[in-house]
Design a protein around this motif. Structure first.
Motif: not given
Length: 371
Positions: A2-9, A33-44, A51-57
């Motif tokens: 289980i991989i977690g990707v938090p939003k950089e703060i 793969v779990y990704v925190q909500h809006t973690a990727g927004d800053g990078s576009g 979600v399309i890639a299969g990750a969970k938010i």
């Protein structure tokens, strides 16, 4: 795994540790793969692409740390994250422990497994996970330095490349590694008069062969540094000792020998800086002035170009992340020697000698955990 990707703060840190494409590759291998909500927004990279890639938010950083066996980040955890880290959890990120004792002590206390991007090392001594960000930072050092040489920003008021009939700016680069090489290419391309200093004759011979005619090399020692800083308009600190605090090549007393409006860009700031008067700044407040010398010491320079940086970083980290997820950190390190020096703290023990030396802490050889 289980991989977690938090939003950089961290202040103005817009990168994310994993692209949607990277998440998809891990998911194809059977990982979650779990990704925190809006973690990727800053990078576009919006949530929908993950979600399309299969990750969970997940909605919060707390939920992301709580569920993950491996946390993938870009920058080191900051104080508000310390309490979220669990014993036995694998953290795969940039740490730069030797420059900040509170982080080191917090990770020891957490009993997590801390695998630092910046000390993953190949047999040829290259640093594959530091290289892409060093390439970005080296190029940015010239971009930013040229900007801060402008008079409204308190610089000398000099155009880096000059114009016909007017000499170009003099750029001094301390260190001929990845950062220094990229900085030299950029400065040379803009027409500056560039000098690279290094302590390695083989490296300088290589640079002399590949660099254009407006780039010169010189042996790095105190006498030569003191001589060249008197005429330099832009000085880039590009010194790296893997995992250890950078040495001070420019000391406080040297500032008086520089011309007013000289710009210092210390790319080594996240390892303590190679300029004594350097202290970490942010993209929000990037510069300060001492003795009429402009200091630009942003500790996460690539964070200002997050789209480029995130793609470059994931290209480098993903193969290692897949190995860690497939095998677990211990078996992955046993099978791939590159990962062994990346291990800095394990179960409350410092296993990277330079970090132990930086703070006079007990050192445990990493082999204890890999036997």
């Amino acid at each position: 795994m289980i991989i977690g990707v938090p939003k950089e703060i961290k202040n103005n840190e817009n990168r994310v540790a994993l692209t949607p494409a990277g998440a998809k590759e891990l998911i194809k291998k059977g990982h979650t793969v779990y990704v925190q909500h809006t973690a990727g927004d800053g990078s576009g990279f919006p949530d929908a692409e993950y979600v399309i890639a299969g990750a969970k938010i997940l909605p919060t950083i707390e939920a992301t740390y709580e569920i993950a066996e491996m946390i993938m980040k870009v920058k080191e955890p900051i104080e508000s994250e310390y309490k979220l880290i669990k014993a036995g959890q694998l953290l795969f990120t940039y740490f730069h422990f030797a420059s900040y004792e509170p982080l080191t002590m917090a990770m020891i206390e957490s009993k997590a497994i801390c695998l630092a991007y910046e000390t993953v090392e190949k047999k040829d001594r290259s640093l594959p996970l530091l290289v892409p960000m060093s390439e970005v930072a080296g190029r940015m050092a010239i971009q930013k330095g040229a900007n801060y040489l402008e008079k409204p920003l308190k610089g000398r008021g000099i155009l880096l490349g000059g114009v016909p009939g007017v000499l170009p700016a003099k750029v001094l680069i301390l260190g001929g590694g990845i950062v220094g090489t990229q900085a030299a290419w950029m400065a040379a391309g803009l027409g500056a008069d560039v000098t690279i200093m290094d302590v390695s004759l083989p490296r300088m011979r290589y640079l002399a062969d590949v660099m254009p005619a407006n780039v010169k090399t010189m042996m790095s020692n105190e006498y030569n540094v003191r001589t060249l800083i008197k005429d330099a308009d832009l000085i880039v600190g590009a010194v790296l000792i893997p995992g250890a605090k950078a040495p001070h090549l420019i000391t406080r007393d040297m500032l008086k020998d520089m011309k007013p409006g000289t710009v210092l860009v210390d790319v080594a700031v996240d390892q303590g800086g190679c300029i004594e008067t350097c202290r970490p700044t942010t993209h929000e407040n990037p510069t300060y002035i001492i003795d009429d010398v402009v200091h630009y010491c942003v500790a996460n320079m690539p964070g200002a170009v997050p789209y480029t940086s995130t793609l470059a970083l994931t290209n480098a980290t993903l193969p290692y992340a897949i190995q860690l997820a497939d095998k677990g950190w211990k078996k992955a390190a046993q099978d791939n020697a590159d990962l062994v020096p990346g291990l800095n703290v394990i179960n409350g023990e410092v296993v990277y000698e330079a970090v132990a030396q930086a703070f006079n802490l007990p050192f445990t050889p990493v082999e204890k955990y890999l036997a």
